[in-house]
Design an enzyme around this catalytic site. Structure first.
Site, short mmCIF file in Angstrom:
data_model
loop_
_atom_site.label_atom_id
_atom_site.label_comp_id
_atom_site.label_asym_id
_atom_site.label_seq_id
_atom_site.Cartn_x
_atom_site.Cartn_y
_atom_site.Cartn_z
N ASP A 122 0.80 -1.17 -0.06
CA ASP A 122 0.12 -0.17 0.11
C ASP A 122 0.94 1.20 0.01
O ASP A 122 1.30 1.66 0.94
CB ASP A 122 -0.96 0.00 1.32
CG ASP A 122 -2.01 0.85 1.20
OD1 ASP A 122 -3.01 0.73 0.35
OD2 ASP A 122 -1.69 2.11 1.60
N GLU A 124 2.35 5.19 -0.26
CA GLU A 124 1.94 6.58 -0.07
C GLU A 124 2.56 7.24 -1.15
O GLU A 124 3.94 6.91 -1.61
CB GLU A 124 2.35 6.84 1.28
CG GLU A 124 1.68 6.19 2.42
CD GLU A 124 0.36 6.24 2.54
OE1 GLU A 124 -0.35 7.41 2.28
OE2 GLU A 124 -0.37 5.21 2.88
N ALA A 125 1.79 8.32 -1.64
CA ALA A 125 2.46 9.27 -2.85
C ALA A 125 2.36 10.49 -2.37
O ALA A 125 1.52 10.96 -1.57
CB ALA A 125 2.09 8.73 -3.90
N ASP A 222 -2.63 1.29 -6.68
CA ASP A 222 -1.13 1.34 -6.15
C ASP A 222 -0.46 0.52 -7.28
O ASP A 222 0.82 1.21 -7.53
CB ASP A 222 -1.07 0.18 -4.84
CG ASP A 222 -1.85 0.52 -3.70
OD1 ASP A 222 -1.09 1.54 -3.12
OD2 ASP A 222 -2.88 0.59 -3.27
N HIS A 281 -3.17 6.04 6.67
CA HIS A 281 -2.54 6.57 5.77
C HIS A 281 -1.02 6.42 6.05
O HIS A 281 -0.20 7.17 5.39
CB HIS A 281 -2.99 8.00 5.63
CG HIS A 281 -4.57 8.18 5.36
ND1 HIS A 281 -5.11 7.61 4.36
CD2 HIS A 281 -5.19 8.99 6.01
CE1 HIS A 281 -6.44 7.87 4.49
NE2 HIS A 281 -6.60 8.62 5.61
N ASP A 286 -1.28 0.69 7.18
CA ASP A 286 -2.30 0.46 5.91
C ASP A 286 -2.18 -1.22 5.59
O ASP A 286 -3.23 -1.66 5.46
CB ASP A 286 -2.43 1.33 4.89
CG ASP A 286 -3.02 2.51 5.21
OD1 ASP A 286 -3.74 2.82 6.45
OD2 ASP A 286 -3.08 3.64 4.45
#
Length: 337
Positions: A122, A124-125, A222, A281, A286
């Protein structure tokens, strides 16, 4: 990551590759043309087998139970008693079906499992509170959580932060959402270096060589959006091992027969009688919570088959008739020509 995915819906999708062969999810055929899976024992579709009459009788009895009766029966069978009525009903039905089919399969020597491990990812961006249509999301956290299918436990995890290049300065919204600070990404390596270490971690686990495995994500974004976009930005060929995955939202919706609105991470946890553990988040937290859902689904009888792939730069559904295949052994990332 869920909020980032939601705020990104208005953004334009990454353009498909210019007919690059490497973008196809399968080496020689598209997902739509995969051959049908060989039937197991008892034969799929052969509902004349007496075992299916037994399953139907059990299902009828379960359908007549109220929630308290379902919980009592689950307790008798030492099954999890948490969850809403539909989840408890599905849990019992799956238990009886699995027991009866396993007994029949064992009599015919067919006891194989699909995978040895499932790797939950998962990302994060980078993001803005209101992403412009041409905004390019760069991965800033690369987490993986490994589930042992045989023990139904989380056995290991990987996490590294990533230095963004196109948008090196994180927005205040992104920092607040993810908990990832500017200092964390400034001190991190570029995506190419982090991907190399992620591959080394997978190789150390002997995934794709000694053990069968696949990836699992919370939605299509993702792999189909973030990883695909990041590989283009970093001039890296999209990794073969990440071309197919399990979209747990689809699996959850189809298995428990719930509407799409009930497949958000928090909803899935609550319907299974669980609460979110950790910081929402945070990519690693996550991933761990998604893994908890996957483990519950496996215990409830879900097979968690691969249901999505990347084809011509876009995520596509994998039909249930497609052969069951594990991800290939991870290879060191290669630069694009």
């Amino acid at each position: 990551m869920e909020s980032q995915k939601k705020t990104s819906q208005s953004a334009n999708k990454t353009p498909a590759s210019e007919n690059d062969e490497e973008e196809d999810c399968c080496a020689n055929t598209s997902c739509e043309k995969n051959e049908k899976q060989k039937p197991s024992s008892p034969k799929q579709g052969d509902f004349s087998d007496p075992v299916y009459k037994e399953i139907a009788v059990a299902n009828g009895a379960i359908n007549r139970m109220n929630r308290d009766e379902l919980r009592v029966k689950c307790a008798e069978l030492k099954l999890d008693t948490r969850g809403v009525k539909d989840v408890l009903r599905k849990r019992l039905k799956s238990y009886y079906k699995k027991q009866k089919l396993m007994h029949s399969a064992a009599a015919n020597g067919n006891t194989d499992t699909y995978f040895d491990y499932i790797c939950v990812v998962d990302f994060e961006a980078t993001c803005e509170e209101n992403n412009p249509p041409d905004y390019l999301h760069e991965i800033i956290e690369f987490p993986m959580v490994l589930i042992d299918i045989h023990t139904l436990e989380i056995v290991d995890s990987f996490q590294e932060y990533v230095k963004p290049v196109v948008n090196p300065q994180l927005s205040e919204f992104c920092v607040k959402l993810t908990g990832i600070t500017q200092k964390m990404v400034d001190e991190a390596e570029t995506f190419h270096q982090v991907l190399k270490r992620a591959v080394s971690w997978l190789q150390e686990k002997e995934l794709g060589t000694k053990y069968k495995y696949t990836f699992l994500t919370d939605g299509s974004w993702d792999m189909g959006k973030f990883l695909h976009t990041q590989c283009k930005l970093s001039s890296i060929r999209y990794p073969q091992f990440a071309r197919k995955w399990i979209n747990i939202r689809k699996s959850y919706r189809n298995f428990y027969k719930v509407p799409r609105t009930q497949t958000k991470l928090i909803c899935m946890l609550e319907n299974l009688g669980m609460q979110y553990d950790g910081r929402p988040h945070c990519g690693l937290d996550d991933s761990r919570n998604i893994a908890r859902i996957a483990i519950h689904m496996l215990k409830d009888g879900s097979q968690l088959r691969v249901n999505e792939c990347l084809h011509s730069g876009e995520p596509r559904s994998v039909p249930i008739s497609a052969p069951i295949e594990g991800a290939p052994a991870p290879q060191t990332p290669k630069k694009r020509d």
